[in-house]
Design a protein around this motif. Structure first.
Motif, mmCIF file in Angstrom:
data_model
loop_
_atom_site.group_PDB
_atom_site.id
_atom_site.type_symbol
_atom_site.label_atom_id
_atom_site.label_comp_id
_atom_site.label_asym_id
_atom_site.label_seq_id
_atom_site.Cartn_x
_atom_site.Cartn_y
_atom_site.Cartn_z
ATOM 1 N N TYR A 262 49.002 54.103 31.693
ATOM 2 C CA TYR A 262 49.524 53.838 33.027
ATOM 3 C C TYR A 262 50.681 52.857 32.922
ATOM 4 N N GLN B 5 48.514 46.952 22.176
ATOM 5 C CA GLN B 5 49.567 47.781 22.759
ATOM 6 C C GLN B 5 49.930 48.972 21.877
ATOM 7 N N LEU C 21 42.008 43.854 37.342
ATOM 8 C CA LEU C 21 41.794 45.282 37.094
ATOM 9 C C LEU C 21 40.368 45.596 37.523
ATOM 10 N N LEU D 17 41.663 44.317 26.280
ATOM 11 C CA LEU D 17 40.733 44.690 27.345
ATOM 12 C C LEU D 17 39.458 45.273 26.753
ATOM 13 N N CYS E 107 51.833 47.675 31.727
ATOM 14 C CA CYS E 107 51.335 48.896 31.098
ATOM 15 C C CYS E 107 49.904 48.734 30.600
ATOM 16 N N LEU E 108 49.186 49.838 30.651
ATOM 17 C CA LEU E 108 47.841 49.936 30.088
ATOM 18 C C LEU E 108 47.905 50.911 28.919
ATOM 19 N N SER F 173 44.107 47.784 25.876
ATOM 20 C CA SER F 173 45.043 46.666 25.910
ATOM 21 C C SER F 173 46.038 46.868 27.040
ATOM 22 N N ALA F 174 46.768 45.774 27.344
ATOM 23 C CA ALA F 174 47.742 45.803 28.435
ATOM 24 C C ALA F 174 48.930 44.929 28.079
ATOM 25 N N ILE G 232 44.511 47.987 40.721
ATOM 26 C CA ILE G 232 45.196 46.879 40.069
ATOM 27 C C ILE G 232 45.859 46.011 41.133
ATOM 28 N N PRO H 6 41.607 51.584 29.446
ATOM 29 C CA PRO H 6 42.506 51.007 28.447
ATOM 30 C C PRO H 6 41.830 49.981 27.541
ATOM 31 N N ASN I 176 51.564 42.495 30.278
ATOM 32 C CA ASN I 176 51.833 41.883 31.572
ATOM 33 C C ASN I 176 53.216 41.228 31.545
ATOM 34 N N VAL J 282 39.668 51.508 34.780
ATOM 35 C CA VAL J 282 40.528 50.788 35.717
ATOM 36 C C VAL J 282 40.895 51.768 36.830
#
Length: 127
Positions: A51, A45, A93, A114, A38-39, A78-79, A122, A76, A81, A119
């Motif tokens: 996304y 987060q 990204l 991030l 997720c982004l 943050s992400a 991916i 974004p 993983n 972005v």
């Protein structure tokens, strides 16, 4: 006749206002599940999920679909993983479609901060 048309237009306008005011209540927020990449719009987060990409992780491998071109590039902060560090992968990204332009890398499991750069594509890179 004109009165009937005018009444009909007023009724249609009222329906349009009612329909647009009901849209936000019907919109479902997107949540990031444990197995999703997720982004997010905010740091750590937080904020809106910009996304979400479903990822399947098993003991012996994972399925992480490449995204060649996002319909609308997102920016974004943050992400998340879901790929464990055991697989030795990074997620790239890129700020342009088809894995072109500048890139940010996410090199570990879990949360990543991030830059806020767009972005537009991916891909995982394992090696």
């Amino acid at each position: 006749m004109q009165r009937t048309i005018r009444t009909g237009l007023v009724a249609l306008a009222a329906l349009g206002i009612a329909a647009t005011s009901a849209l936000p209540a019907q919109a479902a927020s997107v949540t990031c599940r444990k197995s999703d990449f997720c982004l997010f719009s905010g740091h750590h987060q937080t904020g809106e999920v910009l996304y979400r990409l479903p990822v399947k992780v098993t003991r012996s491998g994972f399925t992480f679909p490449e995204v060649d071109e996002l319909a609308l590039p997102v920016a974004p902060l943050s992400a998340r993983n879901p790929i464990p560090d055991d697989f030795g992968c990074i997620v790239r990204l890129n700020d342009r479609p088809h894995f072109a332009g500048s890139e940010q890398e996410i090199d570990g499991f879990g949360e990543a901060e991030l830059t806020g750069a767009p972005v537009a594509s991916i891909t995982p890179d394992c090696g």
